[in-house]
Design an enzyme around this catalytic site. Sequence first.
Site, PDB file in Angstrom:
ATOM      1  N   LYS A 103       1.418   1.829  22.595  1.00  0.00           N
ATOM      2  CA  LYS A 103       0.708   0.547  22.648  1.00  0.00           C
ATOM      3  C   LYS A 103      -0.257   0.640  23.830  1.00  0.00           C
ATOM      4  O   LYS A 103       0.035   0.200  24.947  1.00  0.00           O
ATOM      5  CB  LYS A 103       1.704  -0.603  22.799  1.00  0.00           C
ATOM      6  CG  LYS A 103       1.096  -1.973  22.614  1.00  0.00           C
ATOM      7  CD  LYS A 103       2.186  -3.035  22.531  1.00  0.00           C
ATOM      8  CE  LYS A 103       1.625  -4.438  22.644  1.00  0.00           C
ATOM      9  NZ  LYS A 103       0.746  -4.837  21.543  1.00  0.00           N
TER      10      LYS A 103
HETATM   11  C1  LIG Z   1      -1.413  -3.198  16.379  1.00  0.00           C
HETATM   12  C2  LIG Z   1      -0.135  -3.941  16.415  1.00  0.00           C
HETATM   13  N1  LIG Z   1       0.740  -3.769  15.410  1.00  0.00           N
HETATM   14  C3  LIG Z   1       1.916  -4.431  15.394  1.00  0.00           C
HETATM   15  C4  LIG Z   1       2.264  -5.301  16.405  1.00  0.00           C
HETATM   16  C5  LIG Z   1       3.574  -6.015  16.364  1.00  0.00           C
HETATM   17  O1  LIG Z   1       4.452  -5.493  17.340  1.00  0.00           O
HETATM   18  P1  LIG Z   1       5.563  -6.387  18.018  1.00  0.00           P
HETATM   19  O2  LIG Z   1       6.345  -7.010  16.922  1.00  0.00           O
HETATM   20  O3  LIG Z   1       6.349  -5.456  18.829  1.00  0.00           O
HETATM   21  O4  LIG Z   1       4.861  -7.414  18.845  1.00  0.00           O
HETATM   22  C6  LIG Z   1       1.380  -5.506  17.472  1.00  0.00           C
HETATM   23  C7  LIG Z   1       1.726  -6.393  18.577  1.00  0.00           C
HETATM   24  O5  LIG Z   1       2.219  -5.928  19.573  1.00  0.00           O
HETATM   25  C8  LIG Z   1       0.164  -4.805  17.477  1.00  0.00           C
HETATM   26  O6  LIG Z   1      -0.713  -4.983  18.464  1.00  0.00           O
END
Ligand SMILES: Cc1ncc(COP(=O)(O)O)c(C=O)c1O
Length: 313
Positions: free
Chosen positions: A156
């Site tokens: 991330k």
């Molecule tokens: C590109 C992306 N995909 C999926 C998610 C969903 O991840 P999470 O459920 O851990 O927030 C996020 C958010 O963090 C994201 O930025």
Amino acid sequence: MPIQATSKIWHNGALIPWEQATIHVMSHVIHYGSSVFEGIRCYAQPHGSAVFRLPEHMQRLLDSAKIYRMDIPFTLEELCAGVVDVIEANDVAPCYIRPIVLRGYGEIGVSPKGSPIEVYIANFPWGKYIASHGGADVCVSSWNRLAPNTMPALAKAGANYMNSQLIRMEAEINGYQEGIALDVNGLVSEGSGENIFIVRNGVLFTPPLANSALSGITRDSVLTIARHLGFSVIEQAIPRELLYIADEVFFTGTAAEVSPIRSIDRIVIGDGKPGEVTKHIGDEFFGIANGLKPDRFGWLTPVKVNATEPVTV
Ligand SMILES: Cc1ncc(COP(=O)(O)O)c(C=O)c1O
């Protein structure tokens, strides 16, 4: 949504005033996008507040940093304690928490090794990300998600969100609330900041991580809840057209939580209303997050802050 400033930010182990949490314009991160971060929610409970899946988020932060060879000088436990400390110091809940690790001010040049690692954790009030009671109207983006072996999708990283911005801006300019991106092979990947699920004939489908999707913590929570509720869940490659003929489609994410989708490319999904499976899973998700249902999977970390808003689902 304007950021609502709080009082303190956690920086490298100490709480500093919000306005002093600044960096130099020549910091490595500004020029080369070298940051990894998290987004976490702290929910109101009937008595107090609790952070949702805190260790899992901080482990993903450590994993993102590891991929980019960033040595974070704090353990998982110390990072989790930092989150609790900053929430309690600011006395703000419910709230959104933003830990970020970046390469700071040191040397110029792509090689990051002369630039120090800085760790910050901020928190602030934040409401719904995809606001819509009847479901969101979204499109399939003309932008693809990150190709394998280019930008690692499991990290991330701040830099990945340049791609997300293209997806989101295109959607908004064209009158949609969000965009769904396909991967480089034309298979469904994820939204600009959300994972995606479809329901067809009572079975839940979501793309596997190999389709350039982030390993969402909410995705994992929904998979766990769905299996617990007895639904069949299949992680498999999803062709674009399966989106249009699904009975239900919904996004998941810390910001988006469980958000039903009403239409995709102006094609109405199901009967155009949030579906029964989405509602069932959403009720369970919000029930656990808000402390109205048993924390049967051990997902909540209590914080000593009385929520300023009533518990809502
Ligand atoms: C590109 C992306 N995909 C999926 C998610 C969903 O991840 P999470 O459920 O851990 O927030 C996020 C958010 O963090 C994201 O930025």
